[in-house]
Design a protein around this motif. Structure first.
Motif, PDB file in Angstrom:
ATOM      1  N   THR A 114       0.829  -1.209   0.000  1.00  0.00           N
ATOM      2  CA  THR A 114       0.000   0.000   0.000  1.00  0.00           C
ATOM      3  C   THR A 114       0.859   1.253   0.000  1.00  0.00           C
ATOM      4  OG1 THR A 114      -1.763  -1.154   1.201  1.00  0.00           O
ATOM      5  CG2 THR A 114      -1.802   1.266   1.224  1.00  0.00           C
ATOM      6  N   TYR A 115       1.868   1.300   0.896  1.00  0.00           N
ATOM      7  CA  TYR A 115       2.767   2.450   0.941  1.00  0.00           C
ATOM      8  C   TYR A 115       3.478   2.636  -0.397  1.00  0.00           C
ATOM      9  CZ  TYR A 115       2.433   3.203   6.002  1.00  0.00           C
ATOM     10  OH  TYR A 115       1.993   3.506   7.262  1.00  0.00           O
ATOM     11  N   LEU A 116       3.900   1.513  -0.997  1.00  0.00           N
ATOM     12  CA  LEU A 116       4.693   1.587  -2.214  1.00  0.00           C
ATOM     13  C   LEU A 116       3.867   2.028  -3.416  1.00  0.00           C
ATOM     14  CD1 LEU A 116       7.511   1.041  -3.453  1.00  0.00           C
ATOM     15  CD2 LEU A 116       6.703  -1.260  -3.977  1.00  0.00           C
ATOM     16  N   PHE A 117       2.756   1.359  -3.655  1.00  0.00           N
ATOM     17  CA  PHE A 117       2.000   1.617  -4.876  1.00  0.00           C
ATOM     18  C   PHE A 117       1.117   2.856  -4.785  1.00  0.00           C
ATOM     19  CE2 PHE A 117       3.099  -2.876  -5.398  1.00  0.00           C
ATOM     20  CZ  PHE A 117       3.676  -2.806  -6.664  1.00  0.00           C
ATOM     21  N   GLU A 118       0.890   3.363  -3.587  1.00  0.00           N
ATOM     22  CA  GLU A 118       0.228   4.658  -3.453  1.00  0.00           C
ATOM     23  C   GLU A 118       1.238   5.801  -3.480  1.00  0.00           C
ATOM     24  OE1 GLU A 118      -2.238   4.777  -0.018  1.00  0.00           O
ATOM     25  OE2 GLU A 118      -3.783   3.468  -0.902  1.00  0.00           O
ATOM     26  N   ARG A 119       2.513   5.426  -3.717  1.00  0.00           N
ATOM     27  CA  ARG A 119       3.600   6.395  -3.861  1.00  0.00           C
ATOM     28  C   ARG A 119       3.776   7.264  -2.620  1.00  0.00           C
ATOM     29  NH1 ARG A 119       3.872   8.418 -10.131  1.00  0.00           N
ATOM     30  NH2 ARG A 119       3.676   6.360 -11.069  1.00  0.00           N
ATOM     31  N   GLN A 120       3.561   6.686  -1.460  1.00  0.00           N
ATOM     32  CA  GLN A 120       3.759   7.428  -0.218  1.00  0.00           C
ATOM     33  C   GLN A 120       5.235   7.498   0.171  1.00  0.00           C
ATOM     34  OE1 GLN A 120       1.025   6.487   3.025  1.00  0.00           O
ATOM     35  NE2 GLN A 120      -0.346   5.477   1.615  1.00  0.00           N
ATOM     36  N   ILE A 121       6.025   6.515  -0.283  1.00  0.00           N
ATOM     37  CA  ILE A 121       7.439   6.478   0.064  1.00  0.00           C
ATOM     38  C   ILE A 121       8.258   6.013  -1.126  1.00  0.00           C
ATOM     39  CG2 ILE A 121       7.137   6.063   2.542  1.00  0.00           C
ATOM     40  CD1 ILE A 121       7.527   3.071   1.959  1.00  0.00           C
ATOM     41  N   GLN A 122       9.529   6.390  -1.122  1.00  0.00           N
ATOM     42  CA  GLN A 122      10.486   5.859  -2.076  1.00  0.00           C
ATOM     43  C   GLN A 122      11.884   6.046  -1.495  1.00  0.00           C
ATOM     44  OE1 GLN A 122       9.667   8.096  -5.621  1.00  0.00           O
ATOM     45  NE2 GLN A 122      10.822   9.867  -4.981  1.00  0.00           N
ATOM     46  N   LEU A 123      12.861   5.368  -2.090  1.00  0.00           N
ATOM     47  CA  LEU A 123      14.231   5.462  -1.599  1.00  0.00           C
ATOM     48  C   LEU A 123      14.707   6.916  -1.605  1.00  0.00           C
ATOM     49  CD1 LEU A 123      15.979   2.421  -3.334  1.00  0.00           C
ATOM     50  CD2 LEU A 123      15.399   2.648  -0.921  1.00  0.00           C
ATOM     51  N   GLY A 124      15.392   7.291  -0.538  1.00  0.00           N
ATOM     52  CA  GLY A 124      15.931   8.643  -0.453  1.00  0.00           C
ATOM     53  C   GLY A 124      15.009   9.652   0.193  1.00  0.00           C
ATOM     54  N   ASP A 125      13.744   9.274   0.432  1.00  0.00           N
ATOM     55  CA  ASP A 125      12.814  10.193   1.085  1.00  0.00           C
ATOM     56  C   ASP A 125      13.231  10.427   2.531  1.00  0.00           C
ATOM     57  OD1 ASP A 125      11.323  10.420  -1.163  1.00  0.00           O
ATOM     58  OD2 ASP A 125       9.550   9.362  -0.420  1.00  0.00           O
TER      59      ASP A 125
ATOM     60  N   GLU B  32      16.599   9.325   6.534  1.00  0.00           N
ATOM     61  CA  GLU B  32      16.419   9.036   5.109  1.00  0.00           C
ATOM     62  C   GLU B  32      16.161   7.555   4.894  1.00  0.00           C
ATOM     63  OE1 GLU B  32      19.389   8.980   1.294  1.00  0.00           O
ATOM     64  OE2 GLU B  32      19.332  10.823   2.479  1.00  0.00           O
ATOM     65  N   ILE B  33      15.206   7.244   4.013  1.00  0.00           N
ATOM     66  CA  ILE B  33      14.908   5.853   3.690  1.00  0.00           C
ATOM     67  C   ILE B  33      16.077   5.275   2.902  1.00  0.00           C
ATOM     68  CG2 ILE B  33      13.400   4.277   2.440  1.00  0.00           C
ATOM     69  CD1 ILE B  33      11.091   6.117   2.969  1.00  0.00           C
ATOM     70  N   GLU B  34      16.730   4.292   3.492  1.00  0.00           N
ATOM     71  CA  GLU B  34      17.901   3.681   2.870  1.00  0.00           C
ATOM     72  C   GLU B  34      17.583   2.321   2.270  1.00  0.00           C
ATOM     73  OE1 GLU B  34      21.809   2.199   4.955  1.00  0.00           O
ATOM     74  OE2 GLU B  34      21.958   4.360   4.667  1.00  0.00           O
ATOM     75  N   GLY B  35      16.520   1.694   2.745  1.00  0.00           N
ATOM     76  CA  GLY B  35      16.150   0.388   2.230  1.00  0.00           C
ATOM     77  C   GLY B  35      14.658   0.142   2.359  1.00  0.00           C
ATOM     78  N   ILE B  36      14.086  -0.509   1.343  1.00  0.00           N
ATOM     79  CA  ILE B  36      12.672  -0.874   1.361  1.00  0.00           C
ATOM     80  C   ILE B  36      12.575  -2.359   1.058  1.00  0.00           C
ATOM     81  CG2 ILE B  36      10.412  -0.553   0.284  1.00  0.00           C
ATOM     82  CD1 ILE B  36      11.212   2.258  -0.434  1.00  0.00           C
ATOM     83  N   SER B  37      12.117  -3.140   2.028  1.00  0.00           N
ATOM     84  CA  SER B  37      11.959  -4.571   1.807  1.00  0.00           C
ATOM     85  C   SER B  37      10.475  -4.906   1.791  1.00  0.00           C
ATOM     86  CB  SER B  37      12.673  -5.363   2.900  1.00  0.00           C
ATOM     87  OG  SER B  37      11.936  -5.320   4.104  1.00  0.00           O
TER      88      SER B  37
END
Length: 272
Positions: free
Chosen positions: A107-118, A129-134
């Protein structure tokens, strides 16, 4: 021993399956990479985030299929699960938590709420800073250097400051005995100084006018840890200048407190 007989041996079969899984994972990742290279409907950071997530998914699925295949030679998995109420109940509880993590992550990913580097603030007390998304968690690199890992199901509040604009919020916690009128005057002067010296950091509209200048927000919190009141200053700056702008504002606040002999709050539990 014939080649067919050798192939039927368990170690050879397991090695063959492992190589097939590795090759399949490689092909899937390569295909996704080629797809993004040939298309341009997503920005670079978004593509990098999806690629990172896809790598995590393929790795986990590959391991799951491999372990299921290996265990199937030693156990009858259906009987192991269905034959034990305790095991089945424990697995149900474990999978319930894992599935919840997966669903919330997607949900977070495909609703574009977060991405690397945010740059994000998690649950109000962890920021970085978001360094990894698993598939199940985020890795946040905090400013103190620590890597904070949080599963999606444990995220109750997520603030994302990396959408082209960032608000610098800095403050002084002053003692109860500090005259608020004097503190207000000093804080107003600091805001004016920041606008004059660091105006290039401010986010501007199409006409070059700052969207929100540095401004004194007055007392934003009373009774901070039973030690004093919080006097805050904020300004809307460009994302790329957020860290540097924050450093400059903190310096001006510290210098103003020193020059004007403001009474900083003290920990009430500290002995004198």
């Amino acid at each position: 021993m014939s080649f067919l007989g050798l192939f039927q041996q368990l170690p050879i079969k397991i090695l063959t399956v492992a190589l097939l899984i590795i090759f399949t994972v490689y092909l899937i990742r390569k295909s996704i990479r080629l797809f993004f290279d040939k298309t341009s409907f997503l920005d670079e950071k978004r593509e990098e985030t999806l690629m990172h997530f896809a790598n995590q998914v393929t790795k986990v699925l590959g391991l799951v299929f491999f372990f299921i295949y290996v265990l199937s030679h030693f156990f009858k998995l259906e009987k192991l699960v269905t034959g034990s109420v305790v095991v089945a109940g424990a697995l149900a509880l474990i999978f319930q938590h894992i599935i919840r993590d997966y669903i919330m992550g997607l949900t977070y990913l495909f609703e574009r709420q977060i991405q690397l580097g945010d740059y994000v603030i998690i649950n109000g007390n962890h920021q970085g800073e978001i360094e990894g998304i698993s598939m199940r968690h985020l890795n946040i690199r905090q400013y103190d250097g620590y890597l904070y890992t949080v599963s999606y199901s444990n995220i109750t509040e997520l603030q994302n400051g990396s959408r082209g604009r960032r608000r610098v919020n800095e403050s002084l916690v002053l003692d109860y005995k500090q005259n608020p009128d004097d503190a207000f005057k000093v804080m107003e002067e600091v805001a004016q100084t920041c606008n004059e010296k660091y105006g290039e950091y401010l986010l501007k509209d199409g006409n070059g006018v700052p969207v929100e200048r540095f401004q004194f927000k007055q007392i934003t919190e009373l009774n901070v840890e039973f030690s004093g009141h919080r006097y805050s200053l904020s300004g809307l700056v460009k994302e790329a200048d957020y860290v540097e702008a924050g450093k400059k504002v903190r310096y001006e606040l510290a210098m103003a407190a020193y020059k004007n002999d403001l009474m900083m709050a003290k920990n009430p539990n500290t002995s004198h």
